[in-house]
Scaffold this active site. Sequence first.
Site, PDB file in Angstrom:
ATOM      1  N   ASN A  85       0.710  -1.086   0.236  1.00  0.00           N
ATOM      2  CA  ASN A  85      -0.094   0.084   0.048  1.00  0.00           C
ATOM      3  C   ASN A  85       0.768   1.281   0.097  1.00  0.00           C
ATOM      4  O   ASN A  85       1.918   1.330   0.430  1.00  0.00           O
ATOM      5  CB  ASN A  85      -0.837  -0.150   1.222  1.00  0.00           C
ATOM      6  CG  ASN A  85      -1.835  -1.136   1.295  1.00  0.00           C
ATOM      7  OD1 ASN A  85      -2.023  -1.734   0.083  1.00  0.00           O
ATOM      8  ND2 ASN A  85      -2.113  -1.683   2.355  1.00  0.00           N
ATOM      9  N   VAL A  86       0.464   2.211  -0.684  1.00  0.00           N
ATOM     10  CA  VAL A  86       1.153   3.620  -0.757  1.00  0.00           C
ATOM     11  C   VAL A  86       0.495   4.748  -0.226  1.00  0.00           C
ATOM     12  O   VAL A  86       0.711   5.814   0.087  1.00  0.00           O
ATOM     13  CB  VAL A  86       1.009   4.137  -2.296  1.00  0.00           C
ATOM     14  CG1 VAL A  86       1.925   3.089  -3.036  1.00  0.00           C
ATOM     15  CG2 VAL A  86      -0.239   4.260  -2.736  1.00  0.00           C
ATOM     16  N   HIS A 102       5.734  -0.473  -2.717  1.00  0.00           N
ATOM     17  CA  HIS A 102       5.426   0.176  -4.041  1.00  0.00           C
ATOM     18  C   HIS A 102       5.552   1.613  -3.657  1.00  0.00           C
ATOM     19  O   HIS A 102       4.656   2.406  -4.453  1.00  0.00           O
ATOM     20  CB  HIS A 102       3.908  -0.235  -4.324  1.00  0.00           C
ATOM     21  CG  HIS A 102       3.753  -1.666  -4.707  1.00  0.00           C
ATOM     22  ND1 HIS A 102       2.597  -2.371  -4.790  1.00  0.00           N
ATOM     23  CD2 HIS A 102       4.658  -2.559  -5.082  1.00  0.00           C
ATOM     24  CE1 HIS A 102       3.044  -3.577  -4.960  1.00  0.00           C
ATOM     25  NE2 HIS A 102       4.065  -3.725  -5.564  1.00  0.00           N
ATOM     26  N   CYS A 110      11.733  14.422  -7.967  1.00  0.00           N
ATOM     27  CA  CYS A 110      11.734  15.235  -9.098  1.00  0.00           C
ATOM     28  C   CYS A 110      12.504  14.402 -10.147  1.00  0.00           C
ATOM     29  O   CYS A 110      13.197  13.389  -9.924  1.00  0.00           O
ATOM     30  CB  CYS A 110      13.068  16.140  -8.816  1.00  0.00           C
ATOM     31  SG  CYS A 110      13.297  17.430 -10.261  1.00  0.00           S
ATOM     32  N   CYS A 113      16.384  16.093 -11.205  1.00  0.00           N
ATOM     33  CA  CYS A 113      17.451  16.323 -10.196  1.00  0.00           C
ATOM     34  C   CYS A 113      17.536  14.860  -9.288  1.00  0.00           C
ATOM     35  O   CYS A 113      18.483  14.663  -8.559  1.00  0.00           O
ATOM     36  CB  CYS A 113      17.667  17.545  -9.268  1.00  0.00           C
ATOM     37  SG  CYS A 113      16.243  17.655  -7.829  1.00  0.00           S
ATOM     38  N   THR A 171      -4.310  -9.222   0.695  1.00  0.00           N
ATOM     39  CA  THR A 171      -3.513  -8.920  -0.500  1.00  0.00           C
ATOM     40  C   THR A 171      -4.216  -9.880  -1.374  1.00  0.00           C
ATOM     41  O   THR A 171      -4.513 -11.181  -1.185  1.00  0.00           O
ATOM     42  CB  THR A 171      -2.117  -9.025  -0.436  1.00  0.00           C
ATOM     43  OG1 THR A 171      -1.507  -9.095  -1.877  1.00  0.00           O
ATOM     44  CG2 THR A 171      -1.754 -10.395   0.391  1.00  0.00           C
ATOM     45  N   SER A 172      -4.515  -9.594  -2.751  1.00  0.00           N
ATOM     46  CA  SER A 172      -4.934 -10.346  -3.813  1.00  0.00           C
ATOM     47  C   SER A 172      -3.844 -11.622  -3.947  1.00  0.00           C
ATOM     48  O   SER A 172      -4.280 -12.740  -4.661  1.00  0.00           O
ATOM     49  CB  SER A 172      -4.995  -9.604  -5.100  1.00  0.00           C
ATOM     50  OG  SER A 172      -4.036  -9.132  -5.760  1.00  0.00           O
ATOM     51  N   ASN A 196      -7.991 -12.882   4.583  1.00  0.00           N
ATOM     52  CA  ASN A 196      -8.651 -12.009   3.550  1.00  0.00           C
ATOM     53  C   ASN A 196     -10.217 -12.233   3.544  1.00  0.00           C
ATOM     54  O   ASN A 196     -10.658 -13.163   4.228  1.00  0.00           O
ATOM     55  CB  ASN A 196      -7.797 -12.578   2.306  1.00  0.00           C
ATOM     56  CG  ASN A 196      -8.049 -11.552   1.135  1.00  0.00           C
ATOM     57  OD1 ASN A 196      -8.987 -10.854   0.895  1.00  0.00           O
ATOM     58  ND2 ASN A 196      -6.862 -11.372   0.523  1.00  0.00           N
ATOM     59  N   GLU A 198     -11.529 -12.789   0.614  1.00  0.00           N
ATOM     60  CA  GLU A 198     -11.837 -13.532  -0.500  1.00  0.00           C
ATOM     61  C   GLU A 198     -10.945 -14.313  -0.774  1.00  0.00           C
ATOM     62  O   GLU A 198      -9.590 -14.297  -0.112  1.00  0.00           O
ATOM     63  CB  GLU A 198     -11.972 -12.542  -1.682  1.00  0.00           C
ATOM     64  CG  GLU A 198     -13.142 -11.578  -1.668  1.00  0.00           C
ATOM     65  CD  GLU A 198     -12.788 -10.589  -2.792  1.00  0.00           C
ATOM     66  OE1 GLU A 198     -12.107 -10.621  -3.535  1.00  0.00           O
ATOM     67  OE2 GLU A 198     -13.980  -9.648  -2.964  1.00  0.00           O
TER      68      GLU A 198
END
Length: 222
Positions: A85-86, A102, A110, A113, A171-172, A196, A198
């Site tokens: 996750n981000v 991730h 940038c 630079c 997580t999948s 999970n 699922e």
Amino acid sequence: MAVLTGAGISAESGIPTFRAAGGLWEQYKPEDLATPEAFAKDPRLVWEWYDWRRELIAKAAPNSAHKALVQLEVRKPNYTLITQNVDGLHDLAGSGRILKLHGDIWRFRCTVCGANWPNRKTPLPKIPPHCACGGLARPGVVWFGEPLPEGMMNEAEHAVSSAQVFLVIGTSASVYPAASLIPLAQNAGAKTIEINTEETPFSPRVDCVLRGSAGELLPQLL
């Protein structure tokens, strides 16, 4: 102990996943918004999407699953949290040892630079944002077709291969190289536990499957 978290744990905080029904990839094509090519073609469009995502995430708060993992870190001296996750919710919850496979949506990089800095402004005052050097900034996340941050996967693999227990949460288990950590843990002799809502490709292969929300199950495990 090592833990791998995916979008499911954040979905319980109200952040939509990408692959579930109603997820973000049903509305947008990854190649239009989350690739270096898309950014080169239309950086403003990409940044408008990320600005929207940042505003959405900013309204979310860590849930009981995030908080339970903080308690687990306190209790276990050899503990590593690996996340796909981000969104930064693990940080807000108080987790300290985090490997962000991730990247982080709250950081900019940038394109000229290479400077890397935090930015939590929502909405962004200017799109696309720029660096102090004048160069175009990009989100500090890993896009499709890009390698993971240098050394990150090596650290994750080391943590998993030395763990006695490996928790795989929300997580999948279909995104690589993150998903490769599960067989790595198994080959190293770790007990693998999937939490999970699922079924995943690894459900039939792990030692234990706990079907339900992480927000309910993790506090019970503690």
